[in-house]
Design a protein around this motif. Structure first.
Motif, short mmCIF file in Angstrom:
data_model
loop_
_atom_site.label_atom_id
_atom_site.label_comp_id
_atom_site.label_asym_id
_atom_site.label_seq_id
_atom_site.Cartn_x
_atom_site.Cartn_y
_atom_site.Cartn_z
N ILE A 137 0.85 -1.21 0.00
CA ILE A 137 0.00 0.00 0.00
C ILE A 137 0.88 1.25 0.00
N LEU A 138 2.05 1.15 0.62
CA LEU A 138 2.97 2.30 0.62
C LEU A 138 3.49 2.61 -0.79
N GLY A 139 3.27 1.67 -1.73
CA GLY A 139 3.68 1.90 -3.12
C GLY A 139 3.02 3.13 -3.73
N ARG A 140 1.94 3.58 -3.16
CA ARG A 140 1.25 4.78 -3.66
C ARG A 140 2.13 6.02 -3.58
N LEU A 141 3.16 5.95 -2.75
CA LEU A 141 4.00 7.13 -2.54
C LEU A 141 4.84 7.46 -3.78
N ALA A 142 5.07 6.48 -4.65
CA ALA A 142 5.87 6.74 -5.87
C ALA A 142 5.10 6.30 -7.10
N LYS A 143 5.33 7.03 -8.23
CA LYS A 143 4.58 6.72 -9.45
C LYS A 143 4.90 5.32 -9.97
N ARG A 144 6.19 4.95 -9.90
CA ARG A 144 6.62 3.68 -10.48
C ARG A 144 5.99 2.49 -9.77
N THR A 145 5.75 2.64 -8.45
CA THR A 145 5.24 1.49 -7.67
C THR A 145 3.75 1.63 -7.34
N HIS A 146 3.11 2.63 -7.97
CA HIS A 146 1.71 2.90 -7.65
C HIS A 146 0.83 1.67 -7.88
N GLY A 147 1.13 0.92 -8.96
CA GLY A 147 0.31 -0.25 -9.31
C GLY A 147 0.28 -1.29 -8.21
N LEU A 148 1.38 -1.42 -7.48
CA LEU A 148 1.44 -2.42 -6.42
C LEU A 148 0.36 -2.18 -5.36
N SER A 149 0.14 -0.89 -5.08
CA SER A 149 -0.85 -0.57 -4.04
C SER A 149 -2.25 -0.99 -4.47
N GLN A 150 -2.51 -0.99 -5.79
CA GLN A 150 -3.83 -1.38 -6.28
C GLN A 150 -4.12 -2.84 -5.95
N TRP A 151 -3.09 -3.70 -6.06
CA TRP A 151 -3.31 -5.11 -5.74
C TRP A 151 -3.68 -5.27 -4.27
N ALA A 152 -2.93 -4.59 -3.43
CA ALA A 152 -3.20 -4.70 -1.98
C ALA A 152 -4.60 -4.17 -1.67
N LEU A 153 -4.95 -3.06 -2.31
CA LEU A 153 -6.28 -2.48 -2.05
C LEU A 153 -7.39 -3.40 -2.56
N ALA A 154 -7.14 -4.02 -3.73
CA ALA A 154 -8.15 -4.93 -4.28
C ALA A 154 -8.38 -6.09 -3.31
N PHE A 155 -7.30 -6.60 -2.75
CA PHE A 155 -7.41 -7.68 -1.76
C PHE A 155 -8.23 -7.22 -0.56
N TYR A 156 -7.91 -6.01 -0.08
CA TYR A 156 -8.59 -5.47 1.10
C TYR A 156 -10.08 -5.26 0.83
N VAL A 157 -10.37 -4.65 -0.34
CA VAL A 157 -11.77 -4.36 -0.68
C VAL A 157 -12.56 -5.66 -0.82
N GLY A 158 -11.94 -6.66 -1.45
CA GLY A 158 -12.60 -7.95 -1.64
C GLY A 158 -12.94 -8.59 -0.30
#
Lengths: 204, 284
Positions: free
Chosen positions: A76-97
């Motif tokens: 989720i901390l990947g949101r802090l940088a543009k290059r790693t932003h996508g990683l946070s989406q996976w974690a969020l998707a898991f959380y939302v699910g």
């Protein structure tokens, strides 16, 4: 030590109360101190109660499973940088699910079906019948007010107007309770100042 | 005469709000210094909460989730002490936890006060499990593995070594759940503990939240509702103790009278001066 605690708490309470006169440095000092202390306290508590027992101690004991949720948390901390932003989406998707899976069925069961069943239950005897009738009328009228899918005819408009009255009564009751809650907070602070700090009131 | 009246109402509308703060302050301080002990009548909602705890067989273990922090302790701390003292008097064995990080210090204090008043000892008469993060996930965990969720109690004792904890490891092991909460955690308990695990539940809430939970009382999803400092004062009366909630009721009543008078005066002034009409562009 306890005397020092009481003095600090009392002086900070008075600093906050000075805002009632006008905004001032004493109030801002107390406000900033509160924000800083709260953040530090929360960080320490979360480390002691979450990270240490659930991750660090378990991993140190040879159980590597906690590394998976820990990795998701770090992603989720990947949101802090543009290059790693996508990683946070996976974690969020898991959380939302997970959250949806837990929340949706229980929400439907507790807050839709159980409330529907209560609204249309058979009327009791005497005054209970009047209460049940009011609940049913209020329920239908408020639903009518929030039904926007089709243009309103005369009956629908009348029902929606009744719904507004029910809503106003609910808001009034809620506001009355809110005033009571705020007054309670003031009373408790004054009790603390008069009893624990100034010793004017007898001990609890 | 109309001019004099008009000027009076105009002045009233333009009054410095700090005078209102002074009035509210005096309305709070004077009754605390000179209490007149107005009677406190218990409402059916609070009586129902009291009756639900009375109905629990003596010696039973009872789960309590006390979910509040210093911002709302004014309402929920007296409530906690009153409910704990009631449980202790009935020789119930409370197993207490909190889902709020700043809650443990307050709950430890409430346990000290209630335990000392009723002569009860930690770990033999009650267990305090401390704080657990996760809200809904933690509540789900309470459904089937309390000792797994709390391997140690608040003071670091292994929960497996506590006699009380040998008899409780899930919602089903507690005949009643008591949740005193100032947030949506009450909703989570209703959804999970009450609706999914069918545990009878008593709810204590802040006054702000109380009206939101009346429907659950009507539907039988909660057995009783204690709302705010007033509810706590009613509970103290039922238990037969005088705590901070009852002591605060005189001030609460006087401040309410002041607020009602000010609201009426403000509205009369607004009508008399046409302020409402001006504010709504002449539509009122």
């Amino acid at each position: 030590m306890q005397i020092l605690e009481i003095w600090v708490a009392s002086l900070l309470t008075l600093c906050v109360f000075t805002f009632l006169y006008r905004d001032n440095p004493l109030y801002r000092f107390a406000e900033h101190l509160f924000v800083g202390v709260s953040a530090g306290y929360l960080l320490a508590v979360q480390y002691q109660n979450v990270l240490r027992p659930n991750v660090i101690e378990k991993v140190a004991g040879g159980n590597l499973m906690p590394l998976i949720p820990a990795a998701l948390g770090l992603m989720i901390l990947g949101r802090l940088a543009k290059r790693t932003h996508g990683l946070s989406q996976w974690a969020l998707a898991f959380y939302v699910g997970i959250y949806s899976g837990i929340a949706v069925p229980s929400y439907l069961q507790a807050q839709i079906f159980a409330q529907l069943a209560d609204a249309v239950k058979p009327f009791g005897a005497g005054w209970a019948a009047i209460n049940s009738a009011l609940v049913l009328i209020g329920f239908l009228a408020v639903i009518a007010y929030f039904y926007f899918t089709a243009p309103q005819n005369r009956v629908h408009k009348a029902a929606a107007r009744v719904g507004i009255w029910f809503l106003m009564v609910a808001f009034g009751a809620s506001f009355g309770y809110t005033v009571m809650a705020r007054v309670s907070l003031l009373i408790a602070r004054v009790q603390f100042l008069l009893r624990d700090w100034m010793h004017i009131l007898p001990p609890a | 005469m109309a001019g004099v009246n008009g000027s009076f109402w105009q002045r009233l509308l333009g009054i410095d709000r700090r005078w209102i703060f002074v009035l509210i302050g005096l309305g709070t301080i004077i009754p605390l210094l000179r209490p007149i002990n107005l009677p406190v009548a218990a409402s059916p909602r609070v009586r129902a909460a009291y009756a639900a705890i009375e109905a629990v067989p003596e010696g039973s273990i009872i789960l309590m989730s006390l979910d509040y922090e210093p911002d709302i302790m004014a309402e929920l701390q007296p409530m906690s002490i009153a409910v704990l003292r009631h449980c202790f008097r009935r020789n119930l064995k409370p197993v207490i936890l909190t889902l709020y990080p700043a809650g443990p210090g307050l709950i430890e204090r409430a346990l000290e006060v209630a335990g000392a008043a009723e002569g009860k000892q930690r770990n033999t008469d009650y267990v305090f499990l401390g704080y657990k993060s996760g809200n809904q996930a933690a509540i789900l965990g309470l459904g089937d593995n309390i000792r797994g969720l709390f391997p140690r109690d608040f003071w670091g004792t292994s929960t497996d070594s506590l006699a009380i904890m040998q008899k409780v490891n899930a919602f089903a092991d507690s005949p009643l759940l008591i949740n005193l909460s100032g947030s949506a955690i009450a909703d989570y308990y209703i959804r999970i503990a009450s609706s999914r695990y069918h545990v009878p539940m008593v709810l204590g809430s802040t006054a702000v939240m109380a009206t939101d939970y009346y429907p659950y009382l009507s539907s039988g999803q909660i057995q009783g509702l204690i709302g705010g400092m007033k509810g706590a004062a009613e509970y103290e009366r039922l238990v037969g103790i005088t705590g901070d909630a009852r002591r605060g009721m005189d001030a609460q009543s006087l401040v309410h009278v002041i607020i009602v008078i000010l609201v009426i005066l403000g509205n009369v002034a607004a009508f008399a001066t046409g302020a409402l009409r001006r504010r709504t562009g002449g539509n009122s």
